[in-house]
Write a protein that holds these residues in place. Structure first.
Motif, PDB file in Angstrom:
ATOM      1  N   VAL A  32     -55.693 -81.870  48.461  1.00  0.00           N
ATOM      2  CA  VAL A  32     -56.171 -80.573  48.799  1.00  0.00           C
ATOM      3  C   VAL A  32     -55.825 -79.747  47.865  1.00  0.00           C
ATOM      4  N   PRO A  33     -56.536 -78.831  47.544  1.00  0.00           N
ATOM      5  CA  PRO A  33     -56.244 -77.609  46.691  1.00  0.00           C
ATOM      6  C   PRO A  33     -55.480 -76.684  47.510  1.00  0.00           C
ATOM      7  N   ALA A  34     -54.426 -76.059  46.953  1.00  0.00           N
ATOM      8  CA  ALA A  34     -53.784 -74.858  47.902  1.00  0.00           C
ATOM      9  C   ALA A  34     -54.751 -73.768  47.945  1.00  0.00           C
ATOM     10  N   LYS A  35     -55.730 -73.592  47.228  1.00  0.00           N
ATOM     11  CA  LYS A  35     -56.618 -72.506  47.487  1.00  0.00           C
ATOM     12  C   LYS A  35     -57.975 -73.325  46.908  1.00  0.00           C
ATOM     13  N   LYS A  36     -58.817 -73.298  47.921  1.00  0.00           N
ATOM     14  CA  LYS A  36     -60.272 -74.189  47.549  1.00  0.00           C
ATOM     15  C   LYS A  36     -60.999 -73.205  46.611  1.00  0.00           C
ATOM     16  N   PRO A  37     -61.418 -73.803  45.312  1.00  0.00           N
ATOM     17  CA  PRO A  37     -62.152 -72.810  44.613  1.00  0.00           C
ATOM     18  C   PRO A  37     -63.607 -72.567  44.983  1.00  0.00           C
ATOM     19  N   GLY A  38     -64.198 -71.579  44.873  1.00  0.00           N
ATOM     20  CA  GLY A  38     -65.562 -71.547  45.189  1.00  0.00           C
ATOM     21  C   GLY A  38     -66.396 -72.021  43.963  1.00  0.00           C
ATOM     22  N   LYS A  39     -67.609 -72.319  44.405  1.00  0.00           N
ATOM     23  CA  LYS A  39     -68.473 -73.066  43.394  1.00  0.00           C
ATOM     24  C   LYS A  39     -68.540 -72.513  42.172  1.00  0.00           C
ATOM     25  N   PHE A  40     -68.708 -71.367  42.007  1.00  0.00           N
ATOM     26  CA  PHE A  40     -68.773 -70.856  40.523  1.00  0.00           C
ATOM     27  C   PHE A  40     -67.547 -70.855  39.893  1.00  0.00           C
ATOM     28  N   ALA A  41     -66.375 -70.670  40.462  1.00  0.00           N
ATOM     29  CA  ALA A  41     -65.157 -71.006  39.902  1.00  0.00           C
ATOM     30  C   ALA A  41     -64.722 -72.506  39.445  1.00  0.00           C
ATOM     31  N   ALA A  42     -65.176 -73.367  40.501  1.00  0.00           N
ATOM     32  CA  ALA A  42     -64.883 -74.708  40.134  1.00  0.00           C
ATOM     33  C   ALA A  42     -65.641 -75.084  38.909  1.00  0.00           C
ATOM     34  N   LEU A  86     -61.288 -80.051  30.995  1.00  0.00           N
ATOM     35  CA  LEU A  86     -61.275 -80.275  29.558  1.00  0.00           C
ATOM     36  C   LEU A  86     -59.899 -80.497  28.804  1.00  0.00           C
ATOM     37  N   LYS A  87     -58.868 -79.465  29.462  1.00  0.00           N
ATOM     38  CA  LYS A  87     -57.663 -79.496  29.004  1.00  0.00           C
ATOM     39  C   LYS A  87     -56.693 -80.469  29.742  1.00  0.00           C
ATOM     40  N   GLY A  88     -57.334 -81.264  30.684  1.00  0.00           N
ATOM     41  CA  GLY A  88     -56.315 -82.124  31.442  1.00  0.00           C
ATOM     42  C   GLY A  88     -55.309 -81.238  32.227  1.00  0.00           C
ATOM     43  N   ALA A  89     -55.501 -80.025  32.534  1.00  0.00           N
ATOM     44  CA  ALA A  89     -54.831 -79.163  33.459  1.00  0.00           C
ATOM     45  C   ALA A  89     -54.933 -79.373  34.958  1.00  0.00           C
ATOM     46  N   GLY A  90     -54.079 -79.039  35.767  1.00  0.00           N
ATOM     47  CA  GLY A  90     -54.178 -78.970  37.100  1.00  0.00           C
ATOM     48  C   GLY A  90     -54.200 -77.704  37.845  1.00  0.00           C
ATOM     49  N   LEU A  91     -54.476 -77.832  39.044  1.00  0.00           N
ATOM     50  CA  LEU A  91     -54.406 -76.640  40.237  1.00  0.00           C
ATOM     51  C   LEU A  91     -53.293 -76.982  41.183  1.00  0.00           C
ATOM     52  N   PRO A  92     -52.733 -75.898  41.749  1.00  0.00           N
ATOM     53  CA  PRO A  92     -51.937 -76.202  42.680  1.00  0.00           C
ATOM     54  C   PRO A  92     -52.549 -77.001  43.894  1.00  0.00           C
ATOM     55  N   ILE A  93     -51.856 -77.847  44.468  1.00  0.00           N
ATOM     56  CA  ILE A  93     -52.314 -78.635  45.702  1.00  0.00           C
ATOM     57  C   ILE A  93     -51.418 -78.374  46.820  1.00  0.00           C
ATOM     58  N   VAL A  94     -51.772 -78.899  47.981  1.00  0.00           N
ATOM     59  CA  VAL A  94     -50.975 -79.042  49.032  1.00  0.00           C
ATOM     60  C   VAL A  94     -50.141 -80.210  49.140  1.00  0.00           C
ATOM     61  N   GLU A  95     -49.027 -79.971  49.485  1.00  0.00           N
ATOM     62  CA  GLU A  95     -48.275 -81.479  49.166  1.00  0.00           C
ATOM     63  C   GLU A  95     -48.902 -82.435  50.411  1.00  0.00           C
ATOM     64  N   PRO A  96     -49.140 -83.737  49.331  1.00  0.00           N
ATOM     65  CA  PRO A  96     -49.758 -84.840  50.101  1.00  0.00           C
ATOM     66  C   PRO A  96     -48.995 -85.297  51.009  1.00  0.00           C
ATOM     67  N   ALA A  97     -49.686 -85.954  52.397  1.00  0.00           N
ATOM     68  CA  ALA A  97     -49.108 -86.575  53.535  1.00  0.00           C
ATOM     69  C   ALA A  97     -48.059 -87.709  52.937  1.00  0.00           C
ATOM     70  N   GLN A  98     -48.681 -88.574  52.068  1.00  0.00           N
ATOM     71  CA  GLN A  98     -47.878 -89.672  51.682  1.00  0.00           C
ATOM     72  C   GLN A  98     -47.049 -89.252  50.450  1.00  0.00           C
ATOM     73  N   THR A  99     -45.826 -90.008  50.328  1.00  0.00           N
ATOM     74  CA  THR A  99     -45.027 -89.532  49.170  1.00  0.00           C
ATOM     75  C   THR A  99     -45.490 -90.349  47.901  1.00  0.00           C
ATOM     76  N   LEU A 100     -46.080 -89.555  46.999  1.00  0.00           N
ATOM     77  CA  LEU A 100     -46.871 -90.464  45.703  1.00  0.00           C
ATOM     78  C   LEU A 100     -45.934 -90.760  45.065  1.00  0.00           C
ATOM     79  N   SER A 101     -44.727 -90.520  44.792  1.00  0.00           N
ATOM     80  CA  SER A 101     -43.493 -91.104  43.777  1.00  0.00           C
ATOM     81  C   SER A 101     -43.167 -92.289  44.346  1.00  0.00           C
ATOM     82  N   GLU A 102     -43.628 -92.888  45.467  1.00  0.00           N
ATOM     83  CA  GLU A 102     -43.120 -94.379  45.806  1.00  0.00           C
ATOM     84  C   GLU A 102     -44.637 -95.195  45.610  1.00  0.00           C
ATOM     85  N   CYS A 103     -45.628 -94.736  44.948  1.00  0.00           N
ATOM     86  CA  CYS A 103     -46.817 -95.554  44.874  1.00  0.00           C
ATOM     87  C   CYS A 103     -46.776 -96.166  43.599  1.00  0.00           C
ATOM     88  N   GLU A 104     -46.963 -97.469  43.745  1.00  0.00           N
ATOM     89  CA  GLU A 104     -46.947 -98.447  42.691  1.00  0.00           C
ATOM     90  C   GLU A 104     -48.519 -98.491  42.156  1.00  0.00           C
TER      91      GLU A 104
END
Length: 135
Positions: free
Chosen positions: A33-43, A52-70
Motif C-alpha cells: 500500500v502506498p503511503a499516499k495513494k497517487p491520483g490517476k493523473f499522477a500515477a 522507467l527509472k526503477g524508482a520506488g514510492l514510500p509505502i506503508v510498512e507491510p504486515a509481513q516481515t519481507l526480510s524473512e521471505c525466501e
C-alpha cells in the motif's frame, strides 16, 4: 515465512489476480500500500517516469516481515513497461537471494522483461519465473 504472494494494485485488477492465485495455491498474501495513494493523473505521468527509472514510492510498512521471505510470487502492474513504483519499494525489502516469480499485469501491453530481470539482479534478487498477463 518461506513463500508468499506479494502484490500492489492501483485499479483492483492485480489484486483480484493475486488473491485468486493465493487461494488456488494455499499461499499467504501481502498487499503493498502506498503511503499516499497517487491520483490517476499522477500515477500515469510521474508514476510512469519513476517506473522507467526503477524508482520506488514510500509505502506503508507491510504486515509481513519481507526480510524473512525466501520466495515470492510478485503480482505487479506494468507502468511504461516496468514494475509500478510502490512494488519497487517493496522489492527492496526482500533479502538478497530471494527467488521471485514475476506476474506482470498490464491492460495494454507487455513488460520489458530484459530490463526488469536486470534490475532484479542488481537488487540481488533471483527471477525464477516471468509471466506477462494482459487484462
Amino acid at each position: 515465512m518461506s513463500e508468499l504472494v506479494l502484490f500492489y494494485s492501483f485499479t483492483g485488477n492485480t489484486k483480484r489476480l493475486a488473491e485468486e492465485f493465493a487461494r488456488e495455491n494455499a499461499l499467504e498474501t501481502c498487499e503493498i500500500v502506498p503511503a499516499k495513494k497517487p491520483g490517476k493523473f499522477a500515477a500515469y505521468t510521474a508514476g510512469c517516469l519513476k517506473a522507467l527509472k526503477g524508482a520506488g514510492l514510500p509505502i506503508v510498512e507491510p504486515a509481513q516481515t519481507l526480510s524473512e521471505c525466501e520466495s515470492a510470487h510478485v503480482f505487479a502492474p506494468v507502468w511504461a513497461g516496468h514494475i509500478a513504483p510502490p512494488m519497487n519499494s517493496a522489492l527492496a525489502l526482500l533479502p538478497k537471494g530471494a527467488k521471485l516469480r514475476l506476474h506482470m499485469v498490464s491492460g495494454s501491453g507487455s513488460s520489458n522483461q530484459e530490463a526488469t530481470a536486470q534490475r532484479m539482479k542488481i537488487m540481488g534478487l533471483e527471477v525464477a519465473e516471468y509471466e506477462d498477463i494482459r487484462q
